[in-house]
Write an enzyme that holds these catalytic residues in place. Sequence first.
Site, PDB file in Angstrom:
ATOM      1  N   GLU A   1      18.861 -10.357 -59.813  1.00  0.00           N
ATOM      2  CA  GLU A   1      19.511  -9.331 -60.630  1.00  0.00           C
ATOM      3  C   GLU A   1      20.888  -9.800 -61.090  1.00  0.00           C
ATOM      4  O   GLU A   1      21.315  -9.501 -62.216  1.00  0.00           O
ATOM      5  CB  GLU A   1      19.605  -8.018 -59.859  1.00  0.00           C
ATOM      6  CG  GLU A   1      18.238  -7.387 -59.587  1.00  0.00           C
ATOM      7  CD  GLU A   1      18.325  -5.975 -59.066  1.00  0.00           C
ATOM      8  OE1 GLU A   1      18.297  -5.036 -59.886  1.00  0.00           O
ATOM      9  OE2 GLU A   1      18.447  -5.805 -57.834  1.00  0.00           O
TER      10      GLU A   1
ATOM     11  N   GLU B   1      11.138  -6.945 -54.203  1.00  0.00           N
ATOM     12  CA  GLU B   1      11.491  -5.649 -53.642  1.00  0.00           C
ATOM     13  C   GLU B   1      10.269  -4.806 -53.290  1.00  0.00           C
ATOM     14  O   GLU B   1      10.239  -4.128 -52.248  1.00  0.00           O
ATOM     15  CB  GLU B   1      12.384  -4.881 -54.631  1.00  0.00           C
ATOM     16  CG  GLU B   1      13.853  -5.292 -54.594  1.00  0.00           C
ATOM     17  CD  GLU B   1      14.167  -6.513 -55.441  1.00  0.00           C
ATOM     18  OE1 GLU B   1      15.350  -6.821 -55.628  1.00  0.00           O
ATOM     19  OE2 GLU B   1      13.210  -7.179 -55.926  1.00  0.00           O
TER      20      GLU B   1
END
Length: 279
Positions: free
Chosen positions: A127, A147
């Site tokens: 990210e 995730e």
Amino acid sequence: MAETLVPPPHSDELKVSFPDEHVLLLTLNRPKSLNAMTPRMTGDIKRVLDWFEEEPQLWVVIVTGAGRLFCAGADLKAWNNEQQAGATNEQENAASNLNGFGSISRRQSNKPIIAAVNGGAYGGGVEIILNCDIVIASNDARFALPEVKRGVVAAQGGIPRLSQIAGHQLASEILLTGRTITAADASTRFGFVNTVVPAAQLLSTALGVAKEIVSNSPDAVQSTKHGLLLSQKLNHSEALMTHLWSNFSKRVYKGENIKEGLKAFAERRAPVWRNPAKL
């Protein structure tokens, strides 16, 4: 220049250096933990980058990691302890964290950010790099947004940025499977890595790109970066007009560097840029 610049106080979880004129280098420094992000490291990065944003002498920042990995994402052991104790409110924390994971993944910086990705990045580490302007990766680097494999979500900016860069189907391939991809695929298929180089050439390549940017007018570079940010949020016409009438454009067209750039062209010499005026 390095002798005249004093960064804000920070812990040994972040190394701060000045490898060349106008260039800041930040090195995530928890190599034994694969540079997994901690609240302390996040605070360090925030203080230093907030200072960088306001320091006229610094025009570009490079972010890299110490040891064998750029960033393994969040410290999942600490997160597990908090989650089992019921001590977290993830939605509020994510919503209130304006700069995102590591104080970078949602940061709206008008100065260029270069990621030099050694070994790879996972979770929040990806990210971070998705919000960088230029990404240089070592050829052994691996990337994943795993995730969903841990019951959590890439909610710190990774979903919209990857969708913008790669398109819906390719973003879905990474986000919904949690699979790991190579640096070559990150570059050629998914489009979020600019250049793949041998590990020994990683920092020198990133620094070369930084120096190439620094050779240009900082007023023009920062205005261009501002225009890129606007293009992520507004439609074509709105982005164009908002950028045109912004303070960044005003600084370009009313400042000294435009005069120097045009004069240097007419005189067939390299321009000598001034630090940009504060807005």
